[in-house]
Design a protein around this motif. Structure first.
Motif, PDB file in Angstrom:
ATOM      1  N   HIS A  55       0.836  -1.191   0.000  1.00 25.79           N
ATOM      2  CA  HIS A  55       0.000   0.000   0.000  1.00 25.79           C
ATOM      3  C   HIS A  55       0.877   1.250   0.000  1.00 25.79           C
ATOM      4  CE1 HIS A  55      -4.044   1.596   0.716  1.00 25.79           C
ATOM      5  NE2 HIS A  55      -4.420   0.361   0.479  1.00 25.79           N
ATOM      6  N   ALA A  56       0.505   2.235  -0.814  1.00 21.47           N
ATOM      7  CA  ALA A  56       1.285   3.472  -0.887  1.00 21.47           C
ATOM      8  C   ALA A  56       1.291   4.211   0.453  1.00 21.47           C
ATOM      9  CB  ALA A  56       0.734   4.372  -1.986  1.00 21.47           C
ATOM     10  N   ASP A  57       0.138   4.274   1.087  1.00 21.28           N
ATOM     11  CA  ASP A  57       0.053   4.898   2.406  1.00 21.28           C
ATOM     12  C   ASP A  57      -0.358   3.822   3.413  1.00 21.28           C
ATOM     13  OD1 ASP A  57      -2.450   4.577   1.326  1.00 21.28           O
ATOM     14  OD2 ASP A  57      -3.230   6.493   1.996  1.00 21.28           O
ATOM     15  N   GLN A  58      -0.155   4.112   4.659  1.00 24.35           N
ATOM     16  CA  GLN A  58      -0.424   3.116   5.696  1.00 24.35           C
ATOM     17  C   GLN A  58      -1.918   2.837   5.836  1.00 24.35           C
ATOM     18  OE1 GLN A  58       1.288   4.086   9.459  1.00 24.35           O
ATOM     19  NE2 GLN A  58       0.807   2.104  10.346  1.00 24.35           N
ATOM     20  N   LEU A  59      -2.248   1.562   5.944  1.00 26.57           N
ATOM     21  CA  LEU A  59      -3.642   1.180   6.166  1.00 26.57           C
ATOM     22  C   LEU A  59      -4.061   1.557   7.578  1.00 26.57           C
ATOM     23  CD1 LEU A  59      -3.696  -2.451   4.688  1.00 26.57           C
ATOM     24  CD2 LEU A  59      -4.645  -0.391   3.656  1.00 26.57           C
ATOM     25  N   PRO A  60      -5.330   1.880   7.788  1.00 22.57           N
ATOM     26  CA  PRO A  60      -5.824   2.137   9.143  1.00 22.57           C
ATOM     27  C   PRO A  60      -6.056   0.783   9.837  1.00 22.57           C
ATOM     28  CG  PRO A  60      -7.604   2.400   7.575  1.00 22.57           C
ATOM     29  CD  PRO A  60      -6.366   2.110   6.788  1.00 22.57           C
ATOM     30  N   LEU A  61      -4.940   0.133  10.220  1.00 23.29           N
ATOM     31  CA  LEU A  61      -4.958  -1.253  10.673  1.00 23.29           C
ATOM     32  C   LEU A  61      -4.633  -1.348  12.160  1.00 23.29           C
ATOM     33  CD1 LEU A  61      -5.247  -4.186   9.733  1.00 23.29           C
ATOM     34  CD2 LEU A  61      -2.858  -4.122   9.046  1.00 23.29           C
ATOM     35  N   TYR A  62      -5.560  -1.906  12.901  1.00 28.19           N
ATOM     36  CA  TYR A  62      -5.413  -2.064  14.351  1.00 28.19           C
ATOM     37  C   TYR A  62      -5.425  -3.544  14.683  1.00 28.19           C
ATOM     38  CZ  TYR A  62      -6.475   2.872  14.454  1.00 28.19           C
ATOM     39  OH  TYR A  62      -6.431   4.226  14.238  1.00 28.19           O
ATOM     40  N   ASP A  63      -4.830  -3.901  15.823  1.00 28.36           N
ATOM     41  CA  ASP A  63      -4.899  -5.291  16.231  1.00 28.36           C
ATOM     42  C   ASP A  63      -5.365  -5.403  17.672  1.00 28.36           C
ATOM     43  OD1 ASP A  63      -2.522  -4.667  17.606  1.00 28.36           O
ATOM     44  OD2 ASP A  63      -1.664  -6.608  17.226  1.00 28.36           O
TER      45      ASP A  63
END
Length: 106
Positions: free
Chosen positions: A46-54
């Protein structure tokens, strides 16, 4: 990459951006580790960071019950603080990337 979910209760979704992804897992789950690697590949591409939480499901039993999470790994597609979709099957990286991009509108 993965940002720890700030809260562990059911209200945690209210603290997220408008659209976000929450990866629910447990530390000793082999399938969870594989799904995490797949998400890392999608994020790296992905070009920009995903809004990814864990979130470790073991640390959030109330949230798991309130959100009706059936098993792990699970990827929650969250929009405006509500779960729009829960993905339990992580077939391949391409399908995962397509589902995420479609959800994010990219």
């Amino acid at each position: 990459m993965f940002t720890p979910l700030p809260l562990k209760g059911p209200e945690a979704l209210d603290t997220l951006p408008t659209v976000a992804l929450v990866f629910v897992h447990t530390p000793l789950c082999g399938t969870c580790q594989l799904a995490r690697r797949m998400l890392e590949v999608v994020d790296a591409a992905h070009a920009d960071q995903l809004p990814l939480y864990d979130l470790d499901a073991n640390l959030a039993p109330e949230a798991m019950q309130a959100w009706k999470i059936e098993s792990v790994p699970a990827l929650l597609y969250v929009k405006n603080g509500e779960i729009a979709h829960v993905q339990y099957r992580f077939g391949d990286v391409v399908s995962l990337a397509e589902a995420i991009h479609q959800f994010l509108g990219r």
